[in-house]
Design a protein around this motif. Structure first.
Motif, PDB file in Angstrom:
ATOM      1  N   THR A   1      -8.164   5.898  -8.239  1.00  0.00           N
ATOM      2  CA  THR A   1      -7.708   4.706  -8.939  1.00  0.00           C
ATOM      3  C   THR A   1      -7.386   3.606  -7.935  1.00  0.00           C
ATOM      4  O   THR A   1      -6.693   3.829  -6.953  1.00  0.00           O
ATOM      5  CB  THR A   1      -6.443   5.015  -9.769  1.00  0.00           C
ATOM      6  OG1 THR A   1      -6.729   6.096 -10.628  1.00  0.00           O
ATOM      7  CG2 THR A   1      -6.001   3.815 -10.555  1.00  0.00           C
TER       8      THR A   1
ATOM      9  N   ASP B   1      -5.211   5.091  -4.891  1.00  0.00           N
ATOM     10  CA  ASP B   1      -4.592   6.409  -4.984  1.00  0.00           C
ATOM     11  C   ASP B   1      -5.697   7.457  -5.118  1.00  0.00           C
ATOM     12  O   ASP B   1      -6.285   7.621  -6.190  1.00  0.00           O
ATOM     13  CB  ASP B   1      -3.652   6.465  -6.184  1.00  0.00           C
ATOM     14  CG  ASP B   1      -2.766   7.693  -6.168  1.00  0.00           C
ATOM     15  OD1 ASP B   1      -3.107   8.676  -5.469  1.00  0.00           O
ATOM     16  OD2 ASP B   1      -1.722   7.671  -6.840  1.00  0.00           O
TER      17      ASP B   1
ATOM     18  N   GLU C   1      -3.777   9.464   1.842  1.00  0.00           N
ATOM     19  CA  GLU C   1      -3.993   9.820   0.430  1.00  0.00           C
ATOM     20  C   GLU C   1      -3.772   8.630  -0.494  1.00  0.00           C
ATOM     21  O   GLU C   1      -4.524   8.418  -1.426  1.00  0.00           O
ATOM     22  CB  GLU C   1      -3.074  10.963   0.026  1.00  0.00           C
ATOM     23  CG  GLU C   1      -3.460  12.286   0.633  1.00  0.00           C
ATOM     24  CD  GLU C   1      -2.581  13.401   0.132  1.00  0.00           C
ATOM     25  OE1 GLU C   1      -2.027  13.280  -0.983  1.00  0.00           O
ATOM     26  OE2 GLU C   1      -2.431  14.394   0.850  1.00  0.00           O
ATOM     27  N   VAL C   2      -2.707   7.900  -0.254  1.00  0.00           N
ATOM     28  CA  VAL C   2      -2.447   6.676  -0.998  1.00  0.00           C
ATOM     29  C   VAL C   2      -2.586   5.542  -0.002  1.00  0.00           C
ATOM     30  O   VAL C   2      -1.805   5.421   0.926  1.00  0.00           O
ATOM     31  CB  VAL C   2      -1.029   6.670  -1.626  1.00  0.00           C
ATOM     32  CG1 VAL C   2      -0.781   5.365  -2.328  1.00  0.00           C
ATOM     33  CG2 VAL C   2      -0.864   7.841  -2.575  1.00  0.00           C
ATOM     34  N   THR C   3      -3.622   4.762  -0.180  1.00  0.00           N
ATOM     35  CA  THR C   3      -3.908   3.704   0.774  1.00  0.00           C
ATOM     36  C   THR C   3      -3.427   2.374   0.207  1.00  0.00           C
ATOM     37  O   THR C   3      -3.694   2.044  -0.950  1.00  0.00           O
ATOM     38  CB  THR C   3      -5.421   3.624   1.069  1.00  0.00           C
ATOM     39  OG1 THR C   3      -5.829   4.882   1.589  1.00  0.00           O
ATOM     40  CG2 THR C   3      -5.732   2.545   2.073  1.00  0.00           C
ATOM     41  N   HIS C   4      -2.714   1.656   1.033  1.00  0.00           N
ATOM     42  CA  HIS C   4      -2.198   0.335   0.670  1.00  0.00           C
ATOM     43  C   HIS C   4      -2.755  -0.659   1.686  1.00  0.00           C
ATOM     44  O   HIS C   4      -2.582  -0.474   2.889  1.00  0.00           O
ATOM     45  CB  HIS C   4      -0.666   0.342   0.713  1.00  0.00           C
ATOM     46  CG  HIS C   4      -0.056  -0.972   0.373  1.00  0.00           C
ATOM     47  ND1 HIS C   4       0.144  -1.373  -0.927  1.00  0.00           N
ATOM     48  CD2 HIS C   4       0.370  -1.986   1.156  1.00  0.00           C
ATOM     49  CE1 HIS C   4       0.686  -2.580  -0.920  1.00  0.00           C
ATOM     50  NE2 HIS C   4       0.826  -2.967   0.334  1.00  0.00           N
TER      51      HIS C   4
ATOM     52  N   HIS D   1      -4.275  -1.262  -3.705  1.00  0.00           N
ATOM     53  CA  HIS D   1      -3.600   0.033  -3.725  1.00  0.00           C
ATOM     54  C   HIS D   1      -4.601   1.063  -4.242  1.00  0.00           C
ATOM     55  O   HIS D   1      -5.074   0.961  -5.377  1.00  0.00           O
ATOM     56  CB  HIS D   1      -2.371  -0.034  -4.635  1.00  0.00           C
ATOM     57  CG  HIS D   1      -1.570   1.211  -4.664  1.00  0.00           C
ATOM     58  ND1 HIS D   1      -0.647   1.515  -3.698  1.00  0.00           N
ATOM     59  CD2 HIS D   1      -1.559   2.244  -5.533  1.00  0.00           C
ATOM     60  CE1 HIS D   1      -0.092   2.679  -3.976  1.00  0.00           C
ATOM     61  NE2 HIS D   1      -0.631   3.136  -5.082  1.00  0.00           N
TER      62      HIS D   1
ATOM     63  N   ARG E   1      -5.413  10.578  -5.061  1.00  0.00           N
ATOM     64  CA  ARG E   1      -4.966  11.746  -5.818  1.00  0.00           C
ATOM     65  C   ARG E   1      -5.249  11.599  -7.301  1.00  0.00           C
ATOM     66  O   ARG E   1      -5.323  12.565  -8.017  1.00  0.00           O
ATOM     67  CB  ARG E   1      -3.470  11.975  -5.609  1.00  0.00           C
ATOM     68  CG  ARG E   1      -3.099  12.205  -4.155  1.00  0.00           C
ATOM     69  CD  ARG E   1      -1.625  12.214  -3.972  1.00  0.00           C
ATOM     70  NE  ARG E   1      -1.092  10.915  -4.410  1.00  0.00           N
ATOM     71  CZ  ARG E   1       0.172  10.547  -4.317  1.00  0.00           C
ATOM     72  NH1 ARG E   1       1.056  11.383  -3.844  1.00  0.00           N
ATOM     73  NH2 ARG E   1       0.565   9.361  -4.704  1.00  0.00           N
ATOM     74  N   VAL E   2      -5.377  10.360  -7.778  1.00  0.00           N
ATOM     75  CA  VAL E   2      -5.596  10.122  -9.202  1.00  0.00           C
ATOM     76  C   VAL E   2      -7.022   9.599  -9.387  1.00  0.00           C
ATOM     77  O   VAL E   2      -7.250   8.453  -9.753  1.00  0.00           O
ATOM     78  CB  VAL E   2      -4.563   9.108  -9.764  1.00  0.00           C
ATOM     79  CG1 VAL E   2      -4.692   8.980 -11.264  1.00  0.00           C
ATOM     80  CG2 VAL E   2      -3.149   9.513  -9.380  1.00  0.00           C
TER      81      VAL E   2
END
Length: 101
Positions: free
Chosen positions: A50, A44, A16-19, A42, A46-47
């Motif tokens: 972004t 995100d 979900e949040v890829t770094h 980064h 979910r947002v």
């Protein structure tokens, strides 16, 4: 401007949040400079997808002085050892020095 790149390290984490973190050894053929480039992304999901990307260039010595020994550090050390490998062929070296005179 031509940039030659050799990837040193790449790591991607998360669903979900890829770094993403990437380091590369870069040679700028115009300015004749050699440096390490680090790119951190980064994402995100979910947002509304972004994404933030930061890129930094640093001197090779400064990169190697950073804390910790990442896979990027180990790969750069391996490349440097390969470039500066000692040669046991002293006759070849003597011939090279004579040719320079």
């Amino acid at each position: 401007m031509a940039l030659l790149r050799r990837e040193l390290y790449r790591q991607v984490r998360g669903p979900e949040v890829t770094h993403a973190d990437r380091c590369a050894l870069v040679f700028d053929t115009d300015t004749k400079s050699l440096y390490v480039e680090r790119e951190v992304a980064h994402l995100d999901a979910r947002v509304s997808g972004t994404i933030e990307i930061q890129t930094a260039a640093m001197d090779i010595a400064d990169y190697l002085k950073q804390g910790g020994q990442t896979a990027g550090h180990r790969e750069l050390w391996r490349l440097l050892r390969t470039l500066f490998k000692d040669t046991d062929d002293t006759e070849e070296m003597i011939g090279y020095v004579r040719a320079l005179r």
